[in-house]
Design an enzyme around this catalytic site. Structure first.
Site, PDB file in Angstrom:
ATOM      1  N   TRP B 326       0.835  -1.208   0.000  1.00  0.00           N
ATOM      2  CA  TRP B 326       0.000   0.000   0.000  1.00  0.00           C
ATOM      3  C   TRP B 326       0.865   1.251   0.000  1.00  0.00           C
ATOM      4  CZ3 TRP B 326      -0.369   4.058   3.454  1.00  0.00           C
ATOM      5  CH2 TRP B 326      -1.497   4.900   3.315  1.00  0.00           C
ATOM      6  N   HIS B 327       2.019   1.136   0.674  1.00  0.00           N
ATOM      7  CA  HIS B 327       2.883   2.308   0.802  1.00  0.00           C
ATOM      8  C   HIS B 327       3.553   2.700  -0.499  1.00  0.00           C
ATOM      9  CE1 HIS B 327       2.435   1.603   5.127  1.00  0.00           C
ATOM     10  NE2 HIS B 327       2.757   2.868   5.260  1.00  0.00           N
ATOM     11  N   GLY B 328       3.712   1.779  -1.382  1.00  0.00           N
ATOM     12  CA  GLY B 328       4.324   2.192  -2.636  1.00  0.00           C
ATOM     13  C   GLY B 328       4.694   1.035  -3.516  1.00  0.00           C
TER      14      GLY B 328
END
Lengths: 312, 483
Positions: B326-328
């Site tokens: 989700w963060h990247g």
């Protein structure tokens, strides 16, 4: 909501009070009262930026170089003002006057460079007046606030750790550069061919001259040796116009053409250690030969330079 | 429009004054004003993606109504539900992960000796897409499961998705928490407003003084890590650890404080995670809105910690890998997630993950020796994991770590820009001290000096403002805006 707004306004006033107290703490407790006291024998002062900082070593007990790299005339003025208060024996001031200092870029350098503003603010803000604060805040509000609080915190830190905020270098003094001019030396700080004269910097030079006059101190404008390829020499015409129109009554000692070899330059505008010794020795020699009493001082200087050239 | 910008400092009071001047009127006016302000706030970032935000809002709004109306027809209900999930996640995947999948697929094929080239799309990542997408998803999922009724008022629902304090970087709100507040009349409360202002101040301090200055050093060190000894690299990792905490929790503090000024209470996002005694506690205190989102909408539906050991391990890894992802779009985030899963598993398997539900050293000033070492050890594990989070690639991360654990770890560290390093370290220690004292509050300075005279409290706040003005670390973007 009304109560919130009123309390916010009260808080803002309280904040201004704290800001003022922080400034006073910084000034009162970290600035020794005799900071600008020079030894009594000093009669001749050299002041300016890095050009004179690198070019003049202290010849004897009577001479003192108080130049500092990057110092615009505004700070030279504040420095001289404090020096004259504590040193009544000063008779002559040599002020660095060269092509970069008449340039408009000096004005924005005063307030737009945050790091520069921060470094100078710490030392000089106790001597600022209302017009200075107004000038700085109107041109760089954020940077000025940052500099003010930064210097206040430094001051508090110095009080706690019993340190003197002022390093001995901060008043100025001769710096020996050891580097030698080479292909990597920077010579493109002013890429444009258009030059405009400074407003603020020259006004502050006027103030220095008036200050010296009011203290019965003789002023000489001085231009140190410069490399022929230095970029700011492109504004020589403008420089000459300003000097003749604005400073015709001030003696101008021009050493631009003093013979300095490339390996005696640190870069295109500063002398290195060897160049400084060569130039300073010449300078003090012609001072001793009564340069300052000559009617046409520039002719005298050029004659002496020609002697050196012919000798070489 | 950054929270720490002049434009926001003008925007906020204008909206606030208009908002409370309408408080005697119909609540519709207030909500409409907030919605228009929120869209304006978002448009200042990039007006082009406003349409995407509105589309996503309309989609989920209609989906919610349709799901509720198709109660008897479970097939249609599922069609609407899965269409919404597919479209929302589809946008997220395209904007955020397309190039990552293409590059990874291409790299995998080249390992097999097959060379292919795909078109790389030059997408600008819409600000806040990860956050508002999750808002919408949680709404739709809750309706599908019958937990909440759909919101019929489009303005109210749109405001739930787009409320500007939480629009670009959370916290990720739940419809059951925020929608009732939107529908309820808000009354101006002086104490809550002051509390909101204090939280904003603290958030700005963490972001501007600590995070931005730590970022300067962390960037210098991480960007040229091969030039520095292990001791400096360790310093860089610690700087980044405080950077990411102060950046993100600072933003959350500002968001919560701003929302409180408008009479809203948002979900708490950080609860002093670096004082955690084990990793399980850390994950109950770090980015709470995201971790609870994954717990409720992914972990529990997968079976949670019920079932055998295999399912526990599987579900734990899925959650942390998805969280990392989700963060990247980078393998470093996935590895970071996997590493945290490995950290977490022992607590889960030995049933220790529900230990330490209370605040550390409750009602005491000093921790016990055991607690102190627990905190330090948990912190060290966290720092280690953040190295992967910060590094540009796995290769760089492993090189970075190998340099730390080399003989140069015992050399003198190099402090880049020593003039600013010392104030940064001093302020970071001050942060730790203040947050330790205030660890039983919602945020660091909530109860700080509350019993002291007003002049003392105000002097403290003035010094915080002065430090914000003095040690402005430059215009560093909020880290979580890139997610």
């Amino acid at each position: 909501m009304k109560k919130l707004i009123i309390n916010i306004l009260k808080f803002v006033l309280f904040f201004i009070l704290i800001v003022t107290i922080l400034g006073l703490i910084n000034y009162k407790f970290t600035y020794p009262s005799n900071y600008f006291q020079l030894p009594t024998k000093k009669k001749y002062v050299v002041i300016g930026d890095s050009h004179t900082e690198c070019s003049f070593f202290d010849y004897n007990d009577e001479y003192v170089n108080l130049s500092q790299s990057g110092e615009i005339y505004f700070y030279s003025y504040l420095k001289l003002k404090e020096i004259f208060k504590l040193n009544k024996g000063i008779k002559i001031v040599f002020i660095d006057f060269c092509n970069s200092q008449i340039d408009k870029s000096q004005d924005s350098f005063f307030w737009s460079n945050d790091s520069y503003l921060l470094s100078r603010y710490t030392i000089y803000h106790p001597f600022f007046d209302y017009s200075t604060y107004k000038l700085l805040l109107s041109n760089n509000f954020n940077g000025t606030l940052k500099a003010h609080f930064n210097s206040s915190f430094k001051g508090i830190g110095n009080i706690i750790f019993n340190k003197n905020v002022l390093q001995d270098k901060l008043v100025g003094g001769h710096v020996q550069l050891t580097s030698v001019l080479n292909n990597k030396s920077i010579n493109n700080k002013h890429p444009s061919n258009s030059f405009y004269s400074s407003k603020t910097n020259l006004c502050n030079l006027d103030k220095i001259i008036n200050l010296c006059n009011s203290n019965n101190v003789k002023v000489y404008l001085i231009r140190c040796p410069l490399h022929t390829k230095w970029e700011y020499l492109r504004n020589d015409q403008l420089f000459d116009d300003i000097r003749k129109k604005r400073y015709s009554k001030i003696d101008f000692l021009d050493f631009k053409n003093f013979p300095i070899n490339s390996n005696e330059f640190a870069d295109y505008e500063h002398l290195n250690k060897h160049g400084a010794i060569k130039f300073s020795s010449f300078f003090y020699a012609i001072i001793n030969e009564n340069l300052l009493n000559q009617i046409d001082k520039q002719k005298f200087i050029e004659a002496k330079i020609n002697e050196i050239n012919n000798f070489d | 429009m950054l929270f720490n910008s002049i434009s926001f400092a003008i925007f906020l009071p204008v909206v606030l004054i208009l908002y409370w001047s309408l408080s005697n009127k119909n609540i519709r006016f207030q909500n409409t004003l907030l919605l228009v302000s929120s869209y304006f706030f978002y448009a200042c970032w990039d007006y082009r993606f406003l349409f995407l935000l509105i589309f996503s809002t309309v989609l989920d709004y209609l989906t919610g109504l349709k799901i509720n109306s198709e109660v008897s027809n479970s097939k249609n209900k599922k069609i609407w539900f899965y269409s919404s999930i597919f479209i929302n996640l589809g946008f997220l995947c395209i904007f955020k992960y397309y190039n990552f999948f293409v590059d990874s697929f291409s790299d995998a094929l080249s390992l097999l000796g097959i060379k292919v080239s795909f078109n790389i799309l030059q997408f600008v990542l819409p600000v806040g897409i990860s956050f508002y997408t999750f808002h919408g998803l949680s709404y739709v999922i809750d309706i599908y499961k019958g937990k909440i009724e759909p919101e019929k008022n489009f303005v109210d629902y749109s405001l739930f998705v787009s409320f500007f304090p939480l629009l670009v970087a959370g916290p990720i709100e739940r419809a059951s928490h925020l929608l009732p507040q939107i529908k309820r009349k808000r009354v101006f409360n002086y104490s809550k407003s002051v509390d909101g202002l204090k939280q904003i101040l603290w958030g700005l301090f963490k972001k501007i003084v600590i995070a931005d200055n730590c970022a300067r050093f962390a960037n210098i060190i991480f960007n040229d890590f091969d030039l520095y000894p292990g001791s400096t690299l360790l310093l860089g990792a610690i700087f980044f650890t405080f950077q990411i905490y102060c950046d993100f929790s600072g933003y959350s503090d500002i968001a919560l404080g701003v929302a409180r000024l408008f009479g809203f209470e948002l979900l708490r996002n950080f609860a002093f995670p670096y004082f955690s005694r084990n990793i399980a506690e850390f994950w109950r205190r770090w980015h709470i809105s995201l971790s609870t989102w994954f717990r409720d909408y992914l972990y529990i539906p997968l079976g949670g910690s019920k079932g055998g050991v295999f399912f526990k391990i599987r579900n734990t890894f899925i959650i942390f890998l998805v969280s990392g992802f989700w963060h990247g779009a980078n393998w470093t985030f996935i590895f970071w997630g996997a590493l945290n899963a490995l950290y977490f598993l022992p607590s889960l398997l030995f049933n220790n993950n529900r230990n330490y539900l209370d605040t550390v050293s409750k009602d005491r000033f000093f921790p016990t020796i055991k607690e102190f070492f627990q905190i330090i050890i948990t912190f060290c594990f966290t720092v280690f994991a953040w190295i992967f989070f910060r590094s540009l690639s796995l290769h760089n991360a492993f090189l970075y770590i190998s340099k730390i654990f080399s003989a140069s770890l015992f050399s003198n560290p190099y402090f880049p820009g020593i003039g600013l390093t010392i104030p940064t370290i001093v302020f970071t220690l001050l942060l730790i001290f203040v947050e330790w004292i205030g660890r039983e509050s919602q945020y660091g300075i909530q109860s700080f000096l509350l019993l002291s005279p007003r002049a003392v409290r105000w002097t403290f706040y003035c010094l915080i403002i002065a430090s914000i003005l003095a040690y402005n670390g430059g215009d560093q973007q909020f880290i979580y805006f890139q997610f």
